[in-house]
Structure formats: C-alpha cells, structure tokens
Design an enzyme around this catalytic site. Sequence first.
Site, mmCIF file in Angstrom:
data_model
loop_
_atom_site.group_PDB
_atom_site.id
_atom_site.type_symbol
_atom_site.label_atom_id
_atom_site.label_comp_id
_atom_site.label_asym_id
_atom_site.label_seq_id
_atom_site.Cartn_x
_atom_site.Cartn_y
_atom_site.Cartn_z
ATOM 1 C CG HIS A 1 -99.821 -19.602 -22.275
ATOM 2 N ND1 HIS A 1 -98.846 -18.651 -22.192
ATOM 3 C CD2 HIS A 1 -99.931 -20.137 -21.030
ATOM 4 C CE1 HIS A 1 -98.384 -18.598 -20.952
ATOM 5 N NE2 HIS A 1 -99.012 -19.487 -20.223
ATOM 6 C CD GLU B 1 -93.530 -28.468 -16.635
ATOM 7 O OE1 GLU B 1 -92.337 -28.257 -16.316
ATOM 8 O OE2 GLU B 1 -94.456 -27.699 -16.318
HETATM 9 C C1 LIG Z 1 -92.348 -24.972 -17.317
HETATM 10 C C2 LIG Z 1 -93.634 -24.374 -16.899
HETATM 11 N N1 LIG Z 1 -94.570 -25.168 -16.325
HETATM 12 C C3 LIG Z 1 -95.753 -24.654 -15.959
HETATM 13 C C4 LIG Z 1 -96.042 -23.337 -16.155
HETATM 14 C C5 LIG Z 1 -97.381 -22.762 -15.747
HETATM 15 N N2 LIG Z 1 -97.224 -21.852 -14.620
HETATM 16 C C6 LIG Z 1 -97.122 -20.532 -14.811
HETATM 17 S S1 LIG Z 1 -96.795 -19.727 -13.400
HETATM 18 C C7 LIG Z 1 -96.830 -21.144 -12.493
HETATM 19 C C8 LIG Z 1 -96.575 -21.077 -11.028
HETATM 20 C C9 LIG Z 1 -95.293 -20.400 -10.688
HETATM 21 O O1 LIG Z 1 -95.179 -20.252 -9.302
HETATM 22 P P1 LIG Z 1 -93.949 -19.508 -8.660
HETATM 23 O O2 LIG Z 1 -92.698 -19.934 -9.340
HETATM 24 O O3 LIG Z 1 -94.031 -19.706 -7.211
HETATM 25 O O4 LIG Z 1 -94.147 -17.974 -9.044
HETATM 26 P P2 LIG Z 1 -95.333 -17.001 -8.606
HETATM 27 O O5 LIG Z 1 -96.370 -17.060 -9.682
HETATM 28 O O6 LIG Z 1 -95.838 -17.460 -7.288
HETATM 29 O O7 LIG Z 1 -94.733 -15.641 -8.551
HETATM 30 C C10 LIG Z 1 -97.099 -22.237 -13.313
HETATM 31 C C11 LIG Z 1 -97.241 -23.618 -12.846
HETATM 32 C C12 LIG Z 1 -95.036 -22.553 -16.776
HETATM 33 N N3 LIG Z 1 -95.238 -21.252 -17.029
HETATM 34 N N4 LIG Z 1 -93.865 -23.087 -17.136
#
Ligand SMILES: Cc1ncc(C[n+]2csc(CCOP(=O)(O)OP(=O)(O)O)c2C)c(N)n1
Lengths: 372, 324
Positions: free
Chosen positions: B129, B60
């Site tokens: 959320h 962000e």
């Molecule tokens: C700071 C933040 N930004 C956005 C989100 C929304 N979000 C939740 S999971 C995710 C993707 C995470 O991907 P990754 O780190 O590769 O983990 P995976 O889900 O693939 O295990 C996002 C964008 C969040 N939880 N926290």
Amino acid sequence: MSPNEPLRVIEPDGGVNGYDSRLTEDQLIHCYRTMVSVRVFDEICLKLQRSGRIAFSIPNKGVEATQIGAASVMKTSDWLFPSYRDFGMALYHGVTPLRMMQNMFGNAEDQAKGRQMPVHFSFEEPIRFYSISSPIGTHIPQSVGAAYAAKLRGEDTVCLTSFGDGGTSSMGFHSGLNFAGVWKAPVVFLCQNNGWAISCPVEEQTASEGFAIKARGYGMPGVLIDGNDLLAVRKATEEAVERARAGEGPTLIEALTFRMGGHSTSDDPTRYVPKDMVDYWAKRDPIERFEKYLEGVGLWSPEMGKALYDEVTEEIKEAARQAEKISSPALDTIFSDVYAEMPPHIRSQGQAAFDLARTRGDAEAGDGDFPL
Amino acid sequence: MTTRTLLQAINDGLHTVMKEDPSVLVFGEDVGVKGGVFLVTEGLQKEFGKERCFDTPLSEDGIVGAAIGMAMNGLKPVAEIQFQDFIFPAFDQIVSEAAKLRYRSGGQYTAPMVIRTPYGGGIQGGLYHSQSGEAYFCHTPGLKVVIPSTPHDAKGLLIASIEDPDPVLFLEPKALYRAVKGEVPEGHYTVDLTTLREARPGKDVVIFCYGAMVPVAMKAAELASENGIDCRVVDLRTLLPLDEEGVLEHAKAVGRVVVLHEAPRFCGYGGEISALIAENCIEYMEAPITRVAGFDTPFPNTLEHHYLPDHRRVLDAVERTYHF
Ligand SMILES: Cc1ncc(C[n+]2csc(CCOP(=O)(O)OP(=O)(O)O)c2C)c(N)n1
Ligand SMILES: [Mg+2]
C-alpha cells in the site's frame, strides 16, 4: 435439499441429526476456545488500534466458524493458503497469540521482520500458514502449484486455500481453479462469501446465483454451506479433503457468512451495510451456535463460557503487553532477505542509511554496526 | 478561488467534468456508495447517479480492459485503481493494449481514458500500500504519466488528462491527500500536460522531484537556505512526456543537480533525468548529478520512515553537491 439450500448440521436447538464430527471432547473444546480467541484477539486489536498503539487490524467477528471448522480438518503436514481474515486457522494449529501480536506491533520479534502490515502473518510451523499477500487472489494459483507439487512428489499433502467473495473476481481465482481442475490437484478452495467486498455487495460482484456453482465450469464439485455452523464447515471440508487425498482432485466450498465489523479498522461499514442485514446475522452468531451444540452434549455452560473467555482475554492481553515492550526491527531488516545473498548496491545503500541514522542518532534499538 | 486539500481538488475536478460532459464515467472498486477508500469520489454517485459513478467487481484487469472498450466507443472513462500496488493485474491492458492501440491500428482506434490511482508511502501501508511504480509505466510509449503535488495542479492536470486524446495514468500522492492545502479556481481550467513547474526559485542547487517528494524538497531547501545554500525546486509533474527543454534550462542555469524520488533508485525515473542532463549539458555541471531515492528493496512497514527519503537525506545530498 435444493441446490441453493446451504448444508447445515447444527439445528437451532443444538441438535446435529446424528452427524459424527469424529472430534474428541478435547478437540471440540479446542475449536470453541479458538473461536473465542479469534474474537478476543480482535476486540483487543481494535482497542490497540483505536488508542494508536498499532496501526491497523482486520476484524473477524462473525466469521470464526468458517476458519476454525475448516482448519480443524487439516493436518500439520498440510498447507494453509489463507486470506487476511483467517488467522484463526493459525491459532487452531498452535501458533501462539504472542507470535501473532509481534506481527501486529511489527516489532523485532515479528517473523515477517516488521515488513508487512499488521495481520499479514506468515508462519511455517507448527503448520505451513503461507505468507499473506495484500493483492487479492494471487495465492490461489500458487496453492494449486504447491498441491500439484505434493502430488508429483508423492506426498500426502492437501492445500486449503481461502478467499472471499470479492476474490472470485480476480484472475488468480480463474487460473487457479482452472489449473486445479485440469491437474486434479489436491486442493480445497474455501470461498468465504460474507456478502461484501469492502463496500461492494455480492450482487454487484457476480451475476451468478452463487459461487459454489462456478465449480462446475472448472470440472470440480461445488458445495454450498452455512459458514456460521462449525460442524457444517467441518463436514464439507472433510469430504473435500478426503477426495483430495484419494487423488480425485479439487473441490470448491462456498461458505455463507457475514463480517459483523468493518472491512478493516479504516472502514466504516455503516456507510453501506443496511442495518437489518446486521440484525439478521447478529441472531446467527457462530459462537453462540456452537455453544448450543456443546451444551447439548454436556460440554458447555454459561459459567464455563465465562471462565474460558476470561482466561483467553488474559492470555491475549498479556501477549499484547509483551509484544508492545519489544523494540522495532533493526535497520538492516530493510536490506536483508531481498535476495539470498546481498548484492553490492544494496549493501552500499544499507551502509549509507546506517551511517546517516547513526549521525542523526535515530538508529533503531538493536542496531549495531551495519552487520551485513 | 477556494482553499482545498489535494483530495478535495481532485474531487472538484471530477465533479466539474462530470457536470459538463455526460460521457465522463467514474468507476472502480468502492468508488460509489463509499466514495472510494480515501473518499476521493465522495458524493459523485449521489449527484450523478449509478450510471455515471459505480462500483465494479474486484478485477483491475476488468476495470482497465472495460475502460479501453468504453473509450474507443465514445465514452470518457475515469477508472480508479484502489491502490497503485494493485494495478498489476491490469498491466497487460495498460501496457499491451491502451498504450499501443493508436499505433497498432494506424490511428483507427484510440483509448482516450484516465486511470487514477493513489501511490507512494507515508501511511504505514507496508509492501503493498506504499509503492511508487511510475518507472514501470514511464517505460511505456503511448501512455502519459502525470503526478500532481498541489491542489491547483491536481485539478487542472486531471481535467487536462480527461480531455487528452491519449491514455493517461494519473498518480495521486496519497501522503499529500490531506496534508497539502491551496487555492483552487472554481469551475473548468486545465494545466497543460507538457510543462514542469518551478516550485521555488534558487541559484545554487536545483532539486528535480514530483508528487509527495515536492514538500520534502521544499523543506530541505528551506533548511539549506539557513546554511546559505539557495535551492531551486522543480516539480516535474508530467513525467511522460517530460518537459525535457525545461529540465535542461534549469540544469544549465544552476549547474548543480539533485534528483529526488521515493521509488527505488535502480532504473528509477531519476536515472532518466540524470542521463538527459549528462547527455545534453554535462559541460554546465559543477558537481556530479546526485540521486536521492528509495532503497532498492521492497517497501518495509515499521521502518518506512527510514526507507522514505526525508528532508535530511535530501539536505545531505544538497550539501554534498554544493560543497563538491
Ligand atoms: C488486487 C487487489 N485489488 C484490490 C484490493 C483492495 N482490497 C482489499 S480487500 C478488498 C475486498 C475483498 O473482498 P473479499 O474478497 O470478499 O474478502 P473479505 O474482505 O470480504 O473477506 C479489496 C477490494 C486488493 N487488496 N487487491
Ligand atoms: Mg467478502
């Protein structure tokens, strides 16, 4: 092996080229059982979610070996700093499916008191499985602090910190790894590169040729491993933990894996994941891979696998049945634990909420007089 | 005119400006192929290409920082933060940078940009959320803060925000994304960023509110009218700058005030409305100004229906104010 070849232990035929996992037969079976439990827990949660009995869940299908292989190296005196796709680590160390189901239903027995979304577990025994936060990457520097504290206090404690490929773009990743390198903190960073951060493919997450090599910039070793090979995960984690315990500082492990399901129950991966990618990984299932190995050492047969699956399924279904029967948390759980001692303004808001709920007749079961 | 949900109206607004102005870019996490986790940006990448609507790495801080740079160099970024709860890594970029750039450079550099983000409870999202963080941002001179509650306003306010010369935080009530429908004009139109909206006329009690609390206030007003209390509902919609004159006019005309928001009460936006009225027209008040707000606790999950102000809590406040 070229630096871009991931470390592999279990060969396609189940052989391990003489690698000694130092796991007893019971421990090997326990690893297997936990992977199956994760998968079954997932299947059941998916059904519960689809039928509206729980609100949400996060699938782990395909990534089980990474969590369990890494968890199997940790002692109960260590700390786990998990992501939301790591609950197998808790199961491995003896958190029961029932305790986890209480969280999925957010009921009165949930250890987080129904405050968090499902899957956002928090346990402090039998192992410290640190409370999961939704904001990505925030736990990474926290784990470094906990590890450094252990070092300063002379404790033999290592922190295992897990996050996704997406998590490497967070500020927490950078500050966490930077601090850990400078402080030589006893922490193992486990980057689970499953190719996607929701719908964002890894090529759009980083222009680097991978995540393991980022370790170099923080002054620590980086290791690339096959995350669907439980023994490879174990081997790399073991070496990293040994380094940490010997005071040599942190390690970054990049485990290549793939989530076979959606990001969460709110996500439809068919909108963005190419089908041939799913097919590719379907042939590299981590549980089947481990079965091959177990079979080779005489610990697995299809009958044994089936019996274990049925047993685990019954156990987890029963956990869900029990958790579903338990009432919602009492109203005062909204107001407690904000501070150690409840300040007057929160107390009076709680009292007003309780009075209103009582006059309307919709106080939660278990609500007596506002008790705080 | 077409009937649209709030979500469709925002999508329509983005579509409209992107078509008219090639310097408008839409980006953030998962906004491209997926069309955003709520599907607000659905179809934009397909229509305008990956150069105009694209996914970013999961940062962000990066999203907002880059948006500032683009804005000062001639583009019009519309950045999405996936949930308002995840905006805090960008807090520094918003509060220290975007909001202060014009001032600190003596007007030489500016950051005309929009940050869109869904806020608020009602989706069983638990602590992270569900939050309503408007007060953090309304405490930031240099920033504009907008919250629509109807499809018509959502599109018009969004287009006005994109055209505004200053940075605008555009908070979208996610609970209303699909829950409200309304007539939305085709094509380009704006709703100006300086006036509140009277959502319902009334003479006995005025409820000041915004975003997802507007339908809650409307329902409370309906129930109150069955008991003979005639409620006026005012949708503030532009929180910063606030239509102060409008607030005072409504407060004076009615003389009994309830202020409603779902964010925690302490240092919440309602305190500002309450103080504004108390300082300027206390002599018109026939009852104490009453706030209805979220509790001063983090946002719970299972019990969110107790946490979120509902029509019954509002009605309770309206009756107390009326019978004072
Ligand atoms: C700071 C933040 N930004 C956005 C989100 C929304 N979000 C939740 S999971 C995710 C993707 C995470 O991907 P990754 O780190 O590769 O983990 P995976 O889900 O693939 O295990 C996002 C964008 C969040 N939880 N926290
Ligand atoms: Mg990922």
